[in-house]
Enzyme design. Structure first.
Site, mmCIF file in Angstrom:
data_model
loop_
_atom_site.group_PDB
_atom_site.id
_atom_site.type_symbol
_atom_site.label_atom_id
_atom_site.label_comp_id
_atom_site.label_asym_id
_atom_site.label_seq_id
_atom_site.Cartn_x
_atom_site.Cartn_y
_atom_site.Cartn_z
ATOM 1 N N THR A 8 12.879 26.855 -3.279
ATOM 2 C CA THR A 8 11.759 26.372 -4.074
ATOM 3 C C THR A 8 10.608 27.344 -3.848
ATOM 4 O O THR A 8 10.564 28.040 -2.831
ATOM 5 C CB THR A 8 11.317 24.944 -3.692
ATOM 6 O OG1 THR A 8 10.975 24.911 -2.310
ATOM 7 C CG2 THR A 8 12.414 23.934 -3.978
ATOM 8 N N SER A 9 9.667 27.366 -4.787
ATOM 9 C CA SER A 9 8.568 28.322 -4.717
ATOM 10 C C SER A 9 7.490 27.922 -3.721
ATOM 11 O O SER A 9 6.823 28.780 -3.167
ATOM 12 C CB SER A 9 7.930 28.481 -6.095
ATOM 13 O OG SER A 9 8.892 28.947 -7.000
#
Length: 189
Positions: A8-9
């Site tokens: 995930t970012s």
């Protein structure tokens, strides 16, 4: 062996990471590497590097979506090259693509190109929107915070305090401190 990779970012996206982990485990991944880092920070993607190093001939790297793995076609091609050199396939669950087949390789290359094209179009629209807003006086951009503290930077530097400490005290970046000092030095010459 099926090896999963989840990303995930941001740290805020715990649900997204959990969903990826769940899907990868359900697809039969025996080992899952995961991280929370922007795909733009290609240099800092340690879990991806670990997953690629861990993979052996005959293994398959599994991701839930293409954007979890690569940000551009060039990066995707680079990863595919590393996998291919080791005899490792890539499977993307959300697209039903498996590069252990010639059709899977073709589809991945085509879809990667389309994804990059879409991103470029989106960025172009964004730039056009910003230019239009600037022309209408509605977009001013980010206020320069460091330049407003130039006098404080020069004062602290004059007291013999180093750039890192100045940045910390004033809450600005080190690069900004050195830019201000460099500009001041050029102005003296």
């Amino acid at each position: 062996m099926l090896i999963g990779y989840a990303r995930t970012s941001t740290l805020d996206q715990k649900a997204g990471l959990e969903a990826q982990r769940r899907d990868l485990t359900a697809s039969g991944c025996e080992r899952v590497f995961e991280e929370q880092v922007s795909s733009v920070d290609v240099v800092k993607r340690e879990a991806l590097a670990e997953a690629l190093a861990f993979a052996r001939q005959g293994d398959t790297l599994v991701v839930t979506k293409l954007d979890r793995l690569a940000r551009s076609v060039a990066h995707l091609v680079e990863i595919l090259g590393q996998l291919e050199a080791k005899g490792v396939a890539l499977r993307i669950l959300g697209m039903g693509i498996d590069t252990s087949t010639p059709t899977g390789k073709l589809m991945l290359t085509i879809l990667g190109g389309v994804a990059e094209f879409e991103r470029e179009i989106m960025l172009e629209r964004q730039r056009e929107g910003i230019a239009k807003a600037k022309a209408e006086g509605k977009y001013k951009g980010r206020a320069p915070t460091a330049r407003a503290k130039a006098d404080q930077v020069l004062k602290l530097h004059g007291e013999g305090i180093g750039g890192t400490e100045i940045a910390k005290r004033l809450g600005i970046g080190r690069a900004s401190v050195y830019r201000i000092l460099d500009d001041a030095q050029k102005a003296e010459v």
